[in-house]
Design a protein around this motif. Sequence first.
Motif, PDB file in Angstrom:
ATOM      1  N   HIS A 144     -17.260  13.158   6.427  1.00  0.00           N
ATOM      2  CA  HIS A 144     -15.812  13.062   6.432  1.00  0.00           C
ATOM      3  C   HIS A 144     -15.269  12.033   7.384  1.00  0.00           C
ATOM      4  N   ARG A 176     -13.584   9.216   9.155  1.00  0.00           N
ATOM      5  CA  ARG A 176     -12.682   8.161   8.713  1.00  0.00           C
ATOM      6  C   ARG A 176     -12.139   7.381   9.880  1.00  0.00           C
ATOM      7  N   ASP A 217     -13.735   8.594  -1.006  1.00  0.00           N
ATOM      8  CA  ASP A 217     -14.837   8.132  -0.188  1.00  0.00           C
ATOM      9  C   ASP A 217     -15.670   9.322   0.232  1.00  0.00           C
ATOM     10  N   PHE A 270      -0.496  12.843   2.648  1.00  0.00           N
ATOM     11  CA  PHE A 270      -1.506  13.441   3.513  1.00  0.00           C
ATOM     12  C   PHE A 270      -2.542  14.211   2.710  1.00  0.00           C
ATOM     13  N   SER A 287      -8.988   3.657  -7.335  1.00  0.00           N
ATOM     14  CA  SER A 287      -9.611   4.151  -6.102  1.00  0.00           C
ATOM     15  C   SER A 287     -10.635   5.235  -6.437  1.00  0.00           C
ATOM     16  N   ARG A 288     -11.386   5.602  -5.433  1.00  0.00           N
ATOM     17  CA  ARG A 288     -12.279   6.730  -5.608  1.00  0.00           C
ATOM     18  C   ARG A 288     -12.357   7.415  -4.255  1.00  0.00           C
ATOM     19  N   TYR A 319      -4.140   9.573   1.694  1.00  0.00           N
ATOM     20  CA  TYR A 319      -4.876   9.216   2.919  1.00  0.00           C
ATOM     21  C   TYR A 319      -6.349   9.610   2.873  1.00  0.00           C
ATOM     22  N   PRO A 320      -6.697  10.823   2.370  1.00  0.00           N
ATOM     23  CA  PRO A 320      -8.130  11.126   2.276  1.00  0.00           C
ATOM     24  C   PRO A 320      -8.859  10.212   1.284  1.00  0.00           C
ATOM     25  N   ARG A 321      -8.115   9.662   0.337  1.00  0.00           N
ATOM     26  CA  ARG A 321      -8.738   8.890  -0.734  1.00  0.00           C
ATOM     27  C   ARG A 321      -8.916   7.420  -0.359  1.00  0.00           C
ATOM     28  N   THR A 322      -7.872   6.811   0.167  1.00  0.00           N
ATOM     29  CA  THR A 322      -7.924   5.365   0.409  1.00  0.00           C
ATOM     30  C   THR A 322      -7.521   4.973   1.827  1.00  0.00           C
ATOM     31  N   GLY A 323      -7.315   5.967   2.689  1.00  0.00           N
ATOM     32  CA  GLY A 323      -7.090   5.644   4.089  1.00  0.00           C
ATOM     33  C   GLY A 323      -5.649   5.783   4.527  1.00  0.00           C
ATOM     34  N   TYR A 324      -5.514   5.894   5.850  1.00  0.00           N
ATOM     35  CA  TYR A 324      -4.215   6.145   6.476  1.00  0.00           C
ATOM     36  C   TYR A 324      -3.699   4.881   7.158  1.00  0.00           C
ATOM     37  N   VAL A 325      -2.423   4.613   6.920  1.00  0.00           N
ATOM     38  CA  VAL A 325      -1.765   3.493   7.590  1.00  0.00           C
ATOM     39  C   VAL A 325      -0.438   3.984   8.146  1.00  0.00           C
ATOM     40  N   ALA A 326      -0.177   3.653   9.404  1.00  0.00           N
ATOM     41  CA  ALA A 326       1.142   3.922   9.992  1.00  0.00           C
ATOM     42  C   ALA A 326       1.846   2.582  10.094  1.00  0.00           C
ATOM     43  N   TYR A 329       0.817  -1.220   0.000  1.00  0.00           N
ATOM     44  CA  TYR A 329       0.000   0.000   0.000  1.00  0.00           C
ATOM     45  C   TYR A 329       0.853   1.274   0.000  1.00  0.00           C
ATOM     46  N   SER A 338      -0.835   1.201  13.032  1.00  0.00           N
ATOM     47  CA  SER A 338      -2.249   1.561  13.141  1.00  0.00           C
ATOM     48  C   SER A 338      -2.800   1.797  11.739  1.00  0.00           C
ATOM     49  N   ALA A 339      -4.121   1.725  11.638  1.00  0.00           N
ATOM     50  CA  ALA A 339      -4.781   1.992  10.359  1.00  0.00           C
ATOM     51  C   ALA A 339      -6.077   2.738  10.652  1.00  0.00           C
ATOM     52  N   ASP A 340      -6.503   3.566   9.721  1.00  0.00           N
ATOM     53  CA  ASP A 340      -7.737   4.309   9.979  1.00  0.00           C
ATOM     54  C   ASP A 340      -8.943   3.552   9.446  1.00  0.00           C
ATOM     55  N   PHE A 341     -10.100   4.076   9.784  1.00  0.00           N
ATOM     56  CA  PHE A 341     -11.372   3.442   9.464  1.00  0.00           C
ATOM     57  C   PHE A 341     -11.518   3.234   7.960  1.00  0.00           C
ATOM     58  N   LEU A 342     -11.186   4.269   7.198  1.00  0.00           N
ATOM     59  CA  LEU A 342     -11.349   4.211   5.740  1.00  0.00           C
ATOM     60  C   LEU A 342     -10.516   3.086   5.140  1.00  0.00           C
ATOM     61  N   TYR A 343      -9.250   2.974   5.572  1.00  0.00           N
ATOM     62  CA  TYR A 343      -8.381   1.935   5.015  1.00  0.00           C
ATOM     63  C   TYR A 343      -8.940   0.542   5.325  1.00  0.00           C
ATOM     64  N   ARG A 377     -12.077  -0.233   3.212  1.00  0.00           N
ATOM     65  CA  ARG A 377     -11.789  -0.562   1.799  1.00  0.00           C
ATOM     66  C   ARG A 377     -11.108  -1.919   1.677  1.00  0.00           C
TER      67      ARG A 377
END
Lengths: 213, 101
Positions: free
Chosen positions: A211, A213, A206, A78, A203-204, A82-89, A16, B32-37, B40
């Motif tokens: 908002h 997430r 969301d 950022f 992707s699209r 992340y706004p499009r398909t999500g945030y991962v750390a 990812y 960690s991961a957020d809700f959106l990830y 999907r």
Amino acid sequence: MTDDEIKDIEKRTRQYFYEDGFIEIAVGILFLMLGGYFFATVALPATSRIKSWLDASFVLVILAGLFLVGRLVRFLKFRITYPRTGYVAYKKKEATPRRRAAAAVSGGVIGAAFSVLLAVSPSVRAWLPALNGLLIAFACHLFARRADVMRFHILAVVSAVIGLAVALAGIGDIKGISLYYGVFGAAMIVSGIVAFSLYLRRSRTDEEGGHER
Amino acid sequence: MSADLRGLADIDRVIHEPARLAIVTILSLVESADFLYLQREAGLTKGNLSFHLAKLEEAGYVSIEKTYRGRVPLTLVRLTPEGAAALREYRAQLREFLKKG
């Protein structure tokens, strides 16, 4: 859920970070800058102050470049990913003393090997672009194995080919290095842009339910 | 119930559910991961994901942090040490069961 489905999830999670192509775009820009740097050191007259400054600040240029690459990738992720398909750390790999020592030793050995080679056989300068291309190709290959991303394998091949082509064209030494970094940097940017457009298509944004997430 | 199937009956049903298994598998690989990830990647609707996260949180396998990035609300999910242990145990149980088969 089958074992293959779990392995697929694991693979996609690892990949990812590289899906949007921003790493290649940022590193490609860094390589273009390096190409410009090497070109400037060759093109400027030997008595030029700027040339003296450039010659002395190679390490600084690299460090600044790496810092800017990190910032650029973070900014783009950022703003767009992340706004499009999500945030991962991702988990940070611990920089253990053993890892640090291994990195220092391998970097030192490679640098020393280059210096010895150039001292013992100055004609090797003609092959510097090819050697550089192979070194970067090896790094791309290792990266491709770690990230499990096919296009990094392709970039490895492209790096080796560009380095060899520049050397065989008789453009060696620093001029050749400059050309190598310029061309390979452009190739990385193209690869990143292709990856980014594929990412956008897959992707699209969301927009369901506001908002959150 | 045969001895072999009895092993499977003891399996952790919280993790065994496919959607929750997908969620904990993802979380086991990241900080960690957020809700959106998660939504999907697990292929769930928001409501479904909320339901499954609530189950995992109730079992103590995930921690959920509601925060903000700038002015945008953000829900971050992490696998707890108990969740990581439960996933390891689940995988070991499944491997053992499949080996016997």
